[in-house]
Scaffold this motif. Structure first.
Motif, PDB file in Angstrom:
ATOM      1  N   GLU B  56      -5.219 106.672   4.671  1.00 51.77           N
ATOM      2  CA  GLU B  56      -6.651 106.433   4.688  1.00 51.77           C
ATOM      3  C   GLU B  56      -7.258 107.349   3.633  1.00 51.77           C
ATOM      4  OE1 GLU B  56     -10.293 107.206   7.870  1.00 51.77           O
ATOM      5  OE2 GLU B  56      -8.239 107.741   8.393  1.00 51.77           O
ATOM      6  N   ILE B  57      -8.106 106.772   2.790  1.00 48.52           N
ATOM      7  CA  ILE B  57      -8.745 107.580   1.758  1.00 48.52           C
ATOM      8  C   ILE B  57     -10.037 108.173   2.314  1.00 48.52           C
ATOM      9  CG2 ILE B  57      -9.730 107.592  -0.575  1.00 48.52           C
ATOM     10  CD1 ILE B  57      -6.994 106.666  -0.960  1.00 48.52           C
ATOM     11  N   ILE B  58     -10.156 109.489   2.240  1.00 49.50           N
ATOM     12  CA  ILE B  58     -11.367 110.147   2.728  1.00 49.50           C
ATOM     13  C   ILE B  58     -12.097 110.768   1.548  1.00 49.50           C
ATOM     14  CG2 ILE B  58     -12.280 111.950   4.240  1.00 49.50           C
ATOM     15  CD1 ILE B  58      -9.756 111.517   5.966  1.00 49.50           C
ATOM     16  N   PRO B  59     -13.259 110.193   1.183  1.00 51.75           N
ATOM     17  CA  PRO B  59     -13.990 110.710   0.015  1.00 51.75           C
ATOM     18  C   PRO B  59     -14.521 112.108   0.299  1.00 51.75           C
ATOM     19  CG  PRO B  59     -14.893 108.601   0.798  1.00 51.75           C
ATOM     20  CD  PRO B  59     -14.024 109.143   1.879  1.00 51.75           C
ATOM     21  N   GLN B  60     -14.528 112.921  -0.730  1.00 51.96           N
ATOM     22  CA  GLN B  60     -15.129 114.257  -0.640  1.00 51.96           C
ATOM     23  C   GLN B  60     -16.088 114.399  -1.810  1.00 51.96           C
ATOM     24  OE1 GLN B  60     -12.107 117.441   1.103  1.00 51.96           O
ATOM     25  NE2 GLN B  60     -11.486 116.768  -0.912  1.00 51.96           N
ATOM     26  N   GLN B  61     -17.162 115.119  -1.618  1.00 56.17           N
ATOM     27  CA  GLN B  61     -18.020 115.326  -2.779  1.00 56.17           C
ATOM     28  C   GLN B  61     -17.528 116.553  -3.551  1.00 56.17           C
ATOM     29  OE1 GLN B  61     -18.758 115.890   0.436  1.00 56.17           O
ATOM     30  NE2 GLN B  61     -20.866 116.642   0.685  1.00 56.17           N
ATOM     31  N   GLY B  62     -17.575 116.428  -4.887  1.00 58.69           N
ATOM     32  CA  GLY B  62     -17.121 117.532  -5.730  1.00 58.69           C
ATOM     33  C   GLY B  62     -15.624 117.539  -5.940  1.00 58.69           C
ATOM     34  N   LYS B  63     -14.882 117.481  -4.833  1.00 58.50           N
ATOM     35  CA  LYS B  63     -13.426 117.522  -4.923  1.00 58.50           C
ATOM     36  C   LYS B  63     -12.844 116.106  -5.004  1.00 58.50           C
ATOM     37  CE  LYS B  63     -13.101 121.708  -2.172  1.00 58.50           C
ATOM     38  NZ  LYS B  63     -12.644 122.270  -0.894  1.00 58.50           N
ATOM     39  N   PRO B  64     -11.592 115.992  -5.470  1.00 64.13           N
ATOM     40  CA  PRO B  64     -10.938 114.675  -5.440  1.00 64.13           C
ATOM     41  C   PRO B  64     -10.792 114.194  -4.000  1.00 64.13           C
ATOM     42  CG  PRO B  64      -9.538 116.326  -6.536  1.00 64.13           C
ATOM     43  CD  PRO B  64     -10.759 117.013  -6.104  1.00 64.13           C
ATOM     44  N   ASN B  65     -10.662 112.875  -3.841  1.00 62.95           N
ATOM     45  CA  ASN B  65     -10.528 112.308  -2.504  1.00 62.95           C
ATOM     46  C   ASN B  65      -9.264 112.792  -1.815  1.00 62.95           C
ATOM     47  OD1 ASN B  65     -12.816 110.864  -3.084  1.00 62.95           O
ATOM     48  ND2 ASN B  65     -11.688 109.026  -3.702  1.00 62.95           N
ATOM     49  N   ARG B  66      -9.345 112.851  -0.499  1.00 68.83           N
ATOM     50  CA  ARG B  66      -8.162 113.173   0.295  1.00 68.83           C
ATOM     51  C   ARG B  66      -7.471 111.869   0.687  1.00 68.83           C
ATOM     52  NH1 ARG B  66      -7.850 117.573   3.516  1.00 68.83           N
ATOM     53  NH2 ARG B  66      -7.643 116.372   5.432  1.00 68.83           N
ATOM     54  N   LYS B  67      -6.147 111.854   0.588  1.00 64.41           N
ATOM     55  CA  LYS B  67      -5.405 110.673   1.045  1.00 64.41           C
ATOM     56  C   LYS B  67      -4.625 111.100   2.264  1.00 64.41           C
ATOM     57  CE  LYS B  67      -2.477 106.983  -0.727  1.00 64.41           C
ATOM     58  NZ  LYS B  67      -1.650 106.564  -1.873  1.00 64.41           N
ATOM     59  N   LEU B  68      -5.153 110.756   3.429  1.00 64.98           N
ATOM     60  CA  LEU B  68      -4.599 111.258   4.685  1.00 64.98           C
ATOM     61  C   LEU B  68      -3.517 110.317   5.200  1.00 64.98           C
ATOM     62  CD1 LEU B  68      -5.240 113.684   6.641  1.00 64.98           C
ATOM     63  CD2 LEU B  68      -6.537 112.028   7.998  1.00 64.98           C
ATOM     64  N   TYR B  69      -2.323 110.869   5.388  1.00 60.25           N
ATOM     65  CA  TYR B  69      -1.207 110.044   5.871  1.00 60.25           C
ATOM     66  C   TYR B  69      -1.067 110.190   7.374  1.00 60.25           C
ATOM     67  CZ  TYR B  69       0.418 109.267   1.104  1.00 60.25           C
ATOM     68  OH  TYR B  69       0.534 108.885  -0.206  1.00 60.25           O
ATOM     69  N   LYS B  70      -0.648 109.069   7.989  1.00 58.68           N
ATOM     70  CA  LYS B  70      -0.457 109.022   9.442  1.00 58.68           C
ATOM     71  C   LYS B  70       0.873 108.329   9.689  1.00 58.68           C
ATOM     72  CE  LYS B  70      -3.512 107.198  13.115  1.00 58.68           C
ATOM     73  NZ  LYS B  70      -4.392 108.358  13.084  1.00 58.68           N
ATOM     74  N   ILE B  71       1.652 108.848  10.614  1.00 62.44           N
ATOM     75  CA  ILE B  71       2.938 108.219  10.923  1.00 62.44           C
ATOM     76  C   ILE B  71       2.691 106.937  11.729  1.00 62.44           C
ATOM     77  CG2 ILE B  71       3.335 109.566  13.044  1.00 62.44           C
ATOM     78  CD1 ILE B  71       6.337 109.716  12.219  1.00 62.44           C
ATOM     79  N   THR B  72       3.429 105.873  11.404  1.00 58.12           N
ATOM     80  CA  THR B  72       3.291 104.622  12.157  1.00 58.12           C
ATOM     81  C   THR B  72       4.310 104.586  13.291  1.00 58.12           C
ATOM     82  OG1 THR B  72       4.899 103.487  10.760  1.00 58.12           O
ATOM     83  CG2 THR B  72       2.587 103.343  10.089  1.00 58.12           C
ATOM     84  N   GLU B  73       4.225 103.554  14.126  1.00 56.24           N
ATOM     85  CA  GLU B  73       5.189 103.415  15.215  1.00 56.24           C
ATOM     86  C   GLU B  73       6.593 103.244  14.642  1.00 56.24           C
ATOM     87  OE1 GLU B  73       5.276 100.599  19.061  1.00 56.24           O
ATOM     88  OE2 GLU B  73       3.256 100.921  18.227  1.00 56.24           O
ATOM     89  N   LEU B  74       6.681 102.461  13.558  1.00 54.51           N
ATOM     90  CA  LEU B  74       7.952 102.267  12.865  1.00 54.51           C
ATOM     91  C   LEU B  74       8.508 103.610  12.388  1.00 54.51           C
ATOM     92  CD1 LEU B  74       9.431  99.567  12.129  1.00 54.51           C
ATOM     93  CD2 LEU B  74       8.571  99.887   9.800  1.00 54.51           C
ATOM     94  N   GLY B  75       7.626 104.457  11.884  1.00 54.54           N
ATOM     95  CA  GLY B  75       8.023 105.778  11.414  1.00 54.54           C
ATOM     96  C   GLY B  75       8.530 106.641  12.552  1.00 54.54           C
TER      97      GLY B  75
END
Lengths: 183, 183
Positions: B56-75
């Motif tokens: 999920e991409i989480i926008p931040q002001q000033g800084k580059p966006n955060r790309k937050l990873y989450k483990i799936t059920e398959l994972g």
DNA sequence: TGGGTCATGTAACCTGTTACATGATTAG
DNA sequence: CTAATCATGTAACAGGTTACATGACCCA
């Protein structure tokens, strides 16, 4: 870039074919450096291109030809430079999948982990037997080498191997005990 | 293929960005598994393609966006399968350039080798300090994790690290003594 | 004003692994 | 008759390393 130097080191004791090097490597350095046969052939080709080695084709009847490698002066220099150089902090680290699994083992039952640890101890013990074999091969071979100082160094690396495997066994036993106490 | 599983294990504790994973990895698993930052990013991309992770991409002001990873059920399945699987004999071996150098050290003077060994001991000692730091980080972090069983496993891997480094130091000291006796 | 941290990567390269190919000889 | 040994490799791929790029922020 250490496989190349390991091969240089072996060829410094005497000329050998790729096939013989592969066996010598696996009989001596295998505990602290692992290499596939195909990798050894690839490195030998590269080393000849670098002029660290020269080679001579020796025809055989019935069997495929032998390609005998010989270390060059350039190769001997390179070996000595490498032996005198100080690298590297990587050597303190360990790459051990098993420890990574233990790290995450809260995800599975303690019983299952205890089983893996027991399995691991068995593997260590059979590796101790393999080390003993390597050691006696080395000792035997040491008789045939002129410079007896080699023996001291070879024995020292073998000692590392024994101590390491014993450490692994002891660690696994301690971990099992801890797990049994809390469950 | 264990870096992927290490990353799965960490993401199983909670969602993280590549950057955070890199730091978490280096603060916990680094002793028994090493990985470059660039490699972590590459593996994360591959794991998302395999559907072991979602992001999920989480926008931040000033800084580059955060790309937050989450483990799936398959994972999570994959992680459990890996934890329950038994590999591999490779784990008994060690890849240690330093031991390979010692093996061939008859080519250089004993004095030079003794110097290298002393240098090596110093490195081990500073690594012991680093391990102590890792251990306290892990212990601290352990307070915040629900399942307290994690602590046992984390402590066990840290113990391995301490014992291993002490073994290295002890081995080097013994080798120095032997070299001093014969020279 | 310069260096460090935050956060993302790409590109090129080197090393290691797995699987396969050949074809004769010798040992069980 | 079958399997192993001798002796050479190639091809494809996976995994690891090194160097570089971007651009804003924060701290001394």
């Amino acid at each position: 870039m250490s496989l190349k130097h390991g091969l240089l080191g072996l060829l410094n004791y005497g000329d050998m074919t790729g096939y013989e090097l592969d066996k010598a490597f696996k009989a001596s350095l295998n505990f602290f450096w692992q290499a596939q046969t195909s990798q050894i052939y690839r490195e030998l080709t590269a080393m000849e291109k670098q002029k660290w080695l020269s080679s001579e084709i020796i025809p055989q009847q019935g069997k495929p030809n032998r390609k005998l490698y010989k270390i060059t002066e350039l190769g001997q220099n390179e070996l000595k430079i490498w032996l005198s150089s100080t690298d590297s902090q990587d050597d303190l680290k360990v790459k051990k999948v098993f420890l990574m699994k233990i790290f995450f083992s809260a995800e599975v039952s303690s019983l299952e982990t205890i089983e893996s640890l027991k399995q691991y101890i068995k593997q260590c013990q059979s590796d101790l037997d393999a080390m003993a074999l390597t050691e006696s091969t080395i000792t035997e071979y040491g008789q045939t080498v002129e410079d007896k100082r080699n023996m001291v160094y070879w024995a020292s690396t073998a000692n590392f191997g024994f101590s390491y495997l014993n450490l692994c066994i002891h660690w696994a036993q301690t971990t099992i005990k801890t797990l049994e106490e809390i469950s």
